[in-house]
Design a protein around this motif. Sequence first.
Motif, mmCIF file in Angstrom:
data_model
loop_
_atom_site.group_PDB
_atom_site.id
_atom_site.type_symbol
_atom_site.label_atom_id
_atom_site.label_comp_id
_atom_site.label_asym_id
_atom_site.label_seq_id
_atom_site.Cartn_x
_atom_site.Cartn_y
_atom_site.Cartn_z
ATOM 1 N N ILE A 26 52.556 40.976 39.612
ATOM 2 C CA ILE A 26 51.333 40.329 40.084
ATOM 3 C C ILE A 26 50.112 41.124 39.616
ATOM 4 N N GLY A 27 50.238 42.455 39.619
ATOM 5 C CA GLY A 27 49.116 43.300 39.193
ATOM 6 C C GLY A 27 48.679 43.021 37.780
ATOM 7 N N ASN A 28 49.632 42.706 36.893
ATOM 8 C CA ASN A 28 49.289 42.408 35.515
ATOM 9 C C ASN A 28 48.512 41.108 35.384
ATOM 10 N N PHE A 29 48.895 40.120 36.186
ATOM 11 C CA PHE A 29 48.249 38.808 36.094
ATOM 12 C C PHE A 29 47.065 38.674 37.046
ATOM 13 N N GLU A 30 46.881 39.654 37.922
ATOM 14 C CA GLU A 30 45.801 39.583 38.906
ATOM 15 C C GLU A 30 44.424 39.714 38.272
ATOM 16 N N ILE A 31 44.397 40.090 36.996
ATOM 17 C CA ILE A 31 43.099 40.169 36.317
ATOM 18 C C ILE A 31 42.461 38.793 36.167
ATOM 19 N N VAL A 32 43.170 37.734 36.575
ATOM 20 C CA VAL A 32 42.541 36.426 36.618
ATOM 21 C C VAL A 32 41.329 36.464 37.553
ATOM 22 N N LYS A 33 41.324 37.394 38.502
ATOM 23 C CA LYS A 33 40.175 37.525 39.402
ATOM 24 C C LYS A 33 38.926 37.981 38.651
ATOM 25 N N THR A 34 39.118 38.806 37.629
ATOM 26 C CA THR A 34 37.976 39.180 36.780
ATOM 27 C C THR A 34 37.406 37.942 36.112
#
Length: 466
Positions: A309-317
């Motif tokens: 999830i941490g890898n794809f959580e940059i969608v928040k950026t």
Amino acid sequence: MKKKNLSVFISIAILIFISIWAIVNAPSNLTNELKNCYYVLWINLFITIIMMQIFALKNKDIFNPIYLFSIIHILMFEVTPLICILNGNIYFFNIYVWRGCIKGTILSTLAYIMVYLGYFIKFNNQKITKENDNNIHITDKKRKQILYTSYCMWIIGFICSIILIKGYGLNIKYILTAGSSVMENSVNTKSIYGFLVMFTYMMIPSYLYIFEFGKNKIIKIILFYLMFMSYFVRGFRFVMVAAITSVIFFWYIKNKKRPSLKNIIIIISILAIFSNYIQVTRGSIRSGEGGNISIQKLVDHESIEEMLIGNFEIVKTYYAIVEKIPNKFSYTHGQEIIAYTMTMMIPRFIWKNKPEPVIYEVITNVINYQARIAGTSYPYIGEYYFEFGILGIIIFCLILGMCLKLLNNSLKSDNINNIILFASILPLLLQIMIRGYTPTNFYLIVFVLIPIQILRKIYIGEGKGI
């Protein structure tokens, strides 16, 4: 073919049922804004999966780049945000970013459609025929030339990697022992020779030529170990995964085989556990403290889930970018994609006042300074958007789709150059999509292509593909 169509239609029907159920049973504790995000995410998830299923009606090859692109896109722009909403994980560096979710999700689906459109644009060279595969008969003399040249390019990449590792204050023993020995005087500073990192990527395609044309299995094992460990001690997870999967892709394609579902699950599970290990230990490995970790921590499903999830959580950026640009900050109009790509490879010891990449300013503006110094990034379409807006997403996603089509053309060939090209480039798609930084990604591709193009031109011949 009828069975294939039936399975697709059944899966679509199941997806419709699940989507309706999920929307009707939306969590009651969500704010109106998050509930609207939840609805939009489910609708766009439905659209993207339907497109992939329709594509699967006529394109059965699991190695087709569109499938990997689609899986990464769905995980990043729909699945991960839904998980974050359901888990209450709504802040990013203490900033609320979900005001950009609906706009960002709609634009991500536009990007998805543009990639598909770009993929279906026809090219004059898209047909691959046996006549083009002119490397079927290779003399012993030519084989030795190929092998020696591959060794030379691999050595260049490895020497550059050693220089970078020495910049951290680490030594050869630390590499050979996979970081199990502890370095007492290591440093974690930014080397002025950072540009050499691009040359290290030449090892991957060079090794594939050695893997194909070399006869000494011991040398192959030693070279792979050294290559892998040189990436490992620097803590760059994506290139280690690329090194492993490139060999896997090459073996399957060269032997005209495809992995079974069981083998796919096994490979993904091993890579997930390994990636979790790097996630947990790379700070200590880079600092010279070694990489010891308990088996329980290594296979802990919560730790693995957090890593994924941490890898794809940059969608928040990305959400923060579409929320605040251009409302509060202006588009950057090519400062990163064009200008910094042209200047990135100029070493700072030559150009001491070289400007910093615009990424630092963007991250600070749309999130905060803490996110900048933490090295947070953004998905590929985030960069297209803050550079040129919606038009940037349309144009660059069309180009990306065309590139995926060209890459797929190489998959259809028997030419060893095209097979190595495909096996070297496809594993990099994850990095390109989740770390949307064109200057680095551009040179990553260029330096992976250099060994292939040299051997293609000098020894083996053209062969159509890319």
